[in-house]
Design a protein around this motif. Structure first.
Motif, PDB file in Angstrom:
ATOM      1  N   GLY A  60     -59.260  27.874  -6.650  1.00  0.00           N
ATOM      2  CA  GLY A  60     -59.590  28.717  -5.511  1.00  0.00           C
ATOM      3  C   GLY A  60     -59.389  28.087  -4.147  1.00  0.00           C
ATOM      4  N   ALA A  61     -58.776  26.897  -4.090  1.00  0.00           N
ATOM      5  CA  ALA A  61     -58.535  26.235  -2.804  1.00  0.00           C
ATOM      6  C   ALA A  61     -57.058  25.888  -2.667  1.00  0.00           C
ATOM      7  CB  ALA A  61     -59.381  24.972  -2.696  1.00  0.00           C
ATOM      8  N   GLU A  62     -56.622  25.728  -1.428  1.00  0.00           N
ATOM      9  CA  GLU A  62     -55.240  25.330  -1.153  1.00  0.00           C
ATOM     10  C   GLU A  62     -55.204  24.025  -0.375  1.00  0.00           C
ATOM     11  OE1 GLU A  62     -52.898  28.354   0.745  1.00  0.00           O
ATOM     12  OE2 GLU A  62     -52.619  29.422  -1.150  1.00  0.00           O
ATOM     13  N   ASN A  63     -54.228  23.199  -0.695  1.00  0.00           N
ATOM     14  CA  ASN A  63     -53.980  21.936  -0.003  1.00  0.00           C
ATOM     15  C   ASN A  63     -52.553  22.034   0.549  1.00  0.00           C
ATOM     16  OD1 ASN A  63     -53.860  19.305   0.861  1.00  0.00           O
ATOM     17  ND2 ASN A  63     -54.549  18.411  -1.062  1.00  0.00           N
ATOM     18  N   ARG A  64     -52.479  22.417   1.820  1.00  0.00           N
ATOM     19  CA  ARG A  64     -51.187  22.726   2.442  1.00  0.00           C
ATOM     20  C   ARG A  64     -50.279  21.504   2.501  1.00  0.00           C
ATOM     21  NH1 ARG A  64     -48.256  26.069   5.445  1.00  0.00           N
ATOM     22  NH2 ARG A  64     -47.352  25.373   7.408  1.00  0.00           N
ATOM     23  N   ASP A  65     -49.044  21.697   2.021  1.00  0.00           N
ATOM     24  CA  ASP A  65     -47.995  20.673   2.083  1.00  0.00           C
ATOM     25  C   ASP A  65     -48.414  19.347   1.442  1.00  0.00           C
ATOM     26  OD1 ASP A  65     -46.488  22.571   3.451  1.00  0.00           O
ATOM     27  OD2 ASP A  65     -47.019  21.800   5.415  1.00  0.00           O
ATOM     28  N   ALA A  66     -49.155  19.411   0.359  1.00  0.00           N
ATOM     29  CA  ALA A  66     -49.680  18.204  -0.286  1.00  0.00           C
ATOM     30  C   ALA A  66     -48.711  17.580  -1.289  1.00  0.00           C
ATOM     31  CB  ALA A  66     -50.998  18.507  -0.980  1.00  0.00           C
ATOM     32  N   ALA A  67     -47.573  18.223  -1.508  1.00  0.00           N
ATOM     33  CA  ALA A  67     -46.550  17.675  -2.403  1.00  0.00           C
ATOM     34  C   ALA A  67     -45.199  17.774  -1.703  1.00  0.00           C
ATOM     35  CB  ALA A  67     -46.514  18.453  -3.709  1.00  0.00           C
ATOM     36  N   TRP A  68     -44.354  16.785  -1.930  1.00  0.00           N
ATOM     37  CA  TRP A  68     -43.029  16.835  -1.319  1.00  0.00           C
ATOM     38  C   TRP A  68     -41.973  16.352  -2.295  1.00  0.00           C
ATOM     39  CZ3 TRP A  68     -46.220  12.723  -0.397  1.00  0.00           C
ATOM     40  CH2 TRP A  68     -45.683  11.446  -0.537  1.00  0.00           C
ATOM     41  N   TYR A  69     -40.739  16.776  -1.982  1.00  0.00           N
ATOM     42  CA  TYR A  69     -39.597  16.400  -2.817  1.00  0.00           C
ATOM     43  C   TYR A  69     -38.340  16.406  -1.955  1.00  0.00           C
ATOM     44  CZ  TYR A  69     -38.550  21.398  -2.841  1.00  0.00           C
ATOM     45  OH  TYR A  69     -38.263  22.689  -2.444  1.00  0.00           O
ATOM     46  N   TYR A  70     -37.323  15.760  -2.438  1.00  0.00           N
ATOM     47  CA  TYR A  70     -36.034  15.690  -1.758  1.00  0.00           C
ATOM     48  C   TYR A  70     -35.009  16.400  -2.638  1.00  0.00           C
ATOM     49  CZ  TYR A  70     -38.115  12.292   1.368  1.00  0.00           C
ATOM     50  OH  TYR A  70     -38.928  11.676   2.294  1.00  0.00           O
ATOM     51  N   PRO A  71     -34.646  17.647  -2.306  1.00  0.00           N
ATOM     52  CA  PRO A  71     -33.713  18.373  -3.162  1.00  0.00           C
ATOM     53  C   PRO A  71     -32.319  17.740  -3.220  1.00  0.00           C
ATOM     54  CG  PRO A  71     -34.203  19.643  -1.186  1.00  0.00           C
ATOM     55  CD  PRO A  71     -35.106  18.444  -1.174  1.00  0.00           C
ATOM     56  N   ASP A  72     -31.959  17.028  -2.175  1.00  0.00           N
ATOM     57  CA  ASP A  72     -30.652  16.377  -2.126  1.00  0.00           C
ATOM     58  C   ASP A  72     -30.807  15.020  -1.438  1.00  0.00           C
ATOM     59  OD1 ASP A  72     -27.896  16.023  -2.353  1.00  0.00           O
ATOM     60  OD2 ASP A  72     -27.487  17.051  -0.466  1.00  0.00           O
ATOM     61  N   PRO A  73     -31.434  14.054  -2.141  1.00  0.00           N
ATOM     62  CA  PRO A  73     -31.685  12.755  -1.498  1.00  0.00           C
ATOM     63  C   PRO A  73     -30.397  12.009  -1.187  1.00  0.00           C
ATOM     64  CG  PRO A  73     -32.212  12.633  -3.827  1.00  0.00           C
ATOM     65  CD  PRO A  73     -31.890  14.068  -3.531  1.00  0.00           C
ATOM     66  N   LYS A  74     -30.467  11.178  -0.173  1.00  0.00           N
ATOM     67  CA  LYS A  74     -29.328  10.327   0.170  1.00  0.00           C
ATOM     68  C   LYS A  74     -29.089   9.319  -0.959  1.00  0.00           C
ATOM     69  CE  LYS A  74     -29.722  10.728   5.160  1.00  0.00           C
ATOM     70  NZ  LYS A  74     -29.788  10.012   6.433  1.00  0.00           N
ATOM     71  N   PRO A  75     -27.885   8.738  -1.029  1.00  0.00           N
ATOM     72  CA  PRO A  75     -27.566   7.806  -2.122  1.00  0.00           C
ATOM     73  C   PRO A  75     -28.573   6.670  -2.300  1.00  0.00           C
ATOM     74  CG  PRO A  75     -25.557   8.392  -0.954  1.00  0.00           C
ATOM     75  CD  PRO A  75     -26.715   8.994  -0.177  1.00  0.00           C
ATOM     76  N   ALA A  76     -29.141   6.161  -1.225  1.00  0.00           N
ATOM     77  CA  ALA A  76     -30.101   5.052  -1.331  1.00  0.00           C
ATOM     78  C   ALA A  76     -31.382   5.471  -2.053  1.00  0.00           C
ATOM     79  CB  ALA A  76     -30.438   4.517   0.054  1.00  0.00           C
ATOM     80  N   ALA A  77     -31.639   6.774  -2.142  1.00  0.00           N
ATOM     81  CA  ALA A  77     -32.865   7.278  -2.772  1.00  0.00           C
ATOM     82  C   ALA A  77     -32.560   8.143  -3.996  1.00  0.00           C
ATOM     83  CB  ALA A  77     -33.671   8.070  -1.750  1.00  0.00           C
ATOM     84  N   LYS A  78     -31.416   7.941  -4.597  1.00  0.00           N
ATOM     85  CA  LYS A  78     -31.000   8.804  -5.709  1.00  0.00           C
ATOM     86  C   LYS A  78     -31.991   8.818  -6.871  1.00  0.00           C
ATOM     87  CE  LYS A  78     -28.043   5.434  -8.001  1.00  0.00           C
ATOM     88  NZ  LYS A  78     -27.676   4.291  -7.241  1.00  0.00           N
ATOM     89  N   GLU A  79     -32.801   7.762  -7.022  1.00  0.00           N
ATOM     90  CA  GLU A  79     -33.749   7.702  -8.138  1.00  0.00           C
ATOM     91  C   GLU A  79     -34.896   8.714  -8.016  1.00  0.00           C
ATOM     92  OE1 GLU A  79     -35.255   4.582  -5.192  1.00  0.00           O
ATOM     93  OE2 GLU A  79     -33.324   5.277  -5.889  1.00  0.00           O
ATOM     94  N   ILE A  80     -35.066   9.348  -6.835  1.00  0.00           N
ATOM     95  CA  ILE A  80     -36.141  10.343  -6.698  1.00  0.00           C
ATOM     96  C   ILE A  80     -35.623  11.777  -6.787  1.00  0.00           C
ATOM     97  CG2 ILE A  80     -37.722   8.810  -5.476  1.00  0.00           C
ATOM     98  CD1 ILE A  80     -36.888  10.242  -2.873  1.00  0.00           C
ATOM     99  N   ALA A  81     -34.345  11.943  -7.084  1.00  0.00           N
ATOM    100  CA  ALA A  81     -33.803  13.294  -7.270  1.00  0.00           C
ATOM    101  C   ALA A  81     -34.545  13.972  -8.416  1.00  0.00           C
ATOM    102  CB  ALA A  81     -32.311  13.228  -7.566  1.00  0.00           C
ATOM    103  N   GLY A  82     -34.955  15.218  -8.205  1.00  0.00           N
ATOM    104  CA  GLY A  82     -35.654  15.969  -9.237  1.00  0.00           C
ATOM    105  C   GLY A  82     -37.108  15.562  -9.430  1.00  0.00           C
ATOM    106  N   ARG A  83     -37.668  14.861  -8.447  1.00  0.00           N
ATOM    107  CA  ARG A  83     -39.034  14.352  -8.561  1.00  0.00           C
ATOM    108  C   ARG A  83     -39.888  14.813  -7.382  1.00  0.00           C
ATOM    109  NH1 ARG A  83     -39.721  10.324 -12.306  1.00  0.00           N
ATOM    110  NH2 ARG A  83     -37.810   9.814 -13.409  1.00  0.00           N
ATOM    111  N   VAL A  84     -41.212  14.810  -7.605  1.00  0.00           N
ATOM    112  CA  VAL A  84     -42.179  15.273  -6.606  1.00  0.00           C
ATOM    113  C   VAL A  84     -43.258  14.215  -6.435  1.00  0.00           C
ATOM    114  CG1 VAL A  84     -43.856  17.088  -6.041  1.00  0.00           C
ATOM    115  CG2 VAL A  84     -41.756  17.676  -7.268  1.00  0.00           C
ATOM    116  N   ALA A  85     -43.669  13.982  -5.188  1.00  0.00           N
ATOM    117  CA  ALA A  85     -44.752  13.046  -4.874  1.00  0.00           C
ATOM    118  C   ALA A  85     -45.884  13.813  -4.187  1.00  0.00           C
ATOM    119  CB  ALA A  85     -44.254  11.918  -3.985  1.00  0.00           C
TER     120      ALA A  85
END
Length: 94
Positions: A60-85
């Motif tokens: 019953g509660a919302e936490n605005r913008d509490a999760a993020w992801y990179y739909p198209d990460p730059k090459p230096a961050a390719k290991e987080i493609a398809g992942r959420v923090a």
């Protein structure tokens, strides 16, 4: 095994976590879709790219913008493609 909890709700669980800058990135498939709401918020990281956000809705509660992801990460961050923090009070337990 790592778990992400917010508002007494388990929102993610996986033994396949990637850590970047102290944040645990969970595979998208490990997150309960029922708790995620799309957000129009974005931000830019110079080396990871453009982050997009989810609002988390649980018990019953919302936490605005509490999760993020990179739909198209730059090459230096390719290991987080398809992942959420998470942040904003989401507790990651390992």
């Amino acid at each position: 095994m790592a778990e992400a909890w917010w508002n007494d709700t388990l929102i993610a669980k996986s033994d396949d976590i990637v850590r970047v800058e102290g944040n645990a990135y969970f595979p998208r498939a490990a997150i309960d879709d029922a708790v995620l709401r799309d957000s129009s918020t974005t931000s830019i990281c110079p080396w990871k790219g453009t982050a997009h956000y989810f609002t988390i809705a649980a018990n019953g509660a919302e936490n605005r913008d509490a999760a993020w992801y990179y739909p198209d990460p730059k090459p230096a961050a390719k290991e987080i493609a398809g992942r959420v923090a998470f942040w904003k009070g989401v507790e990651v337990r390992d």
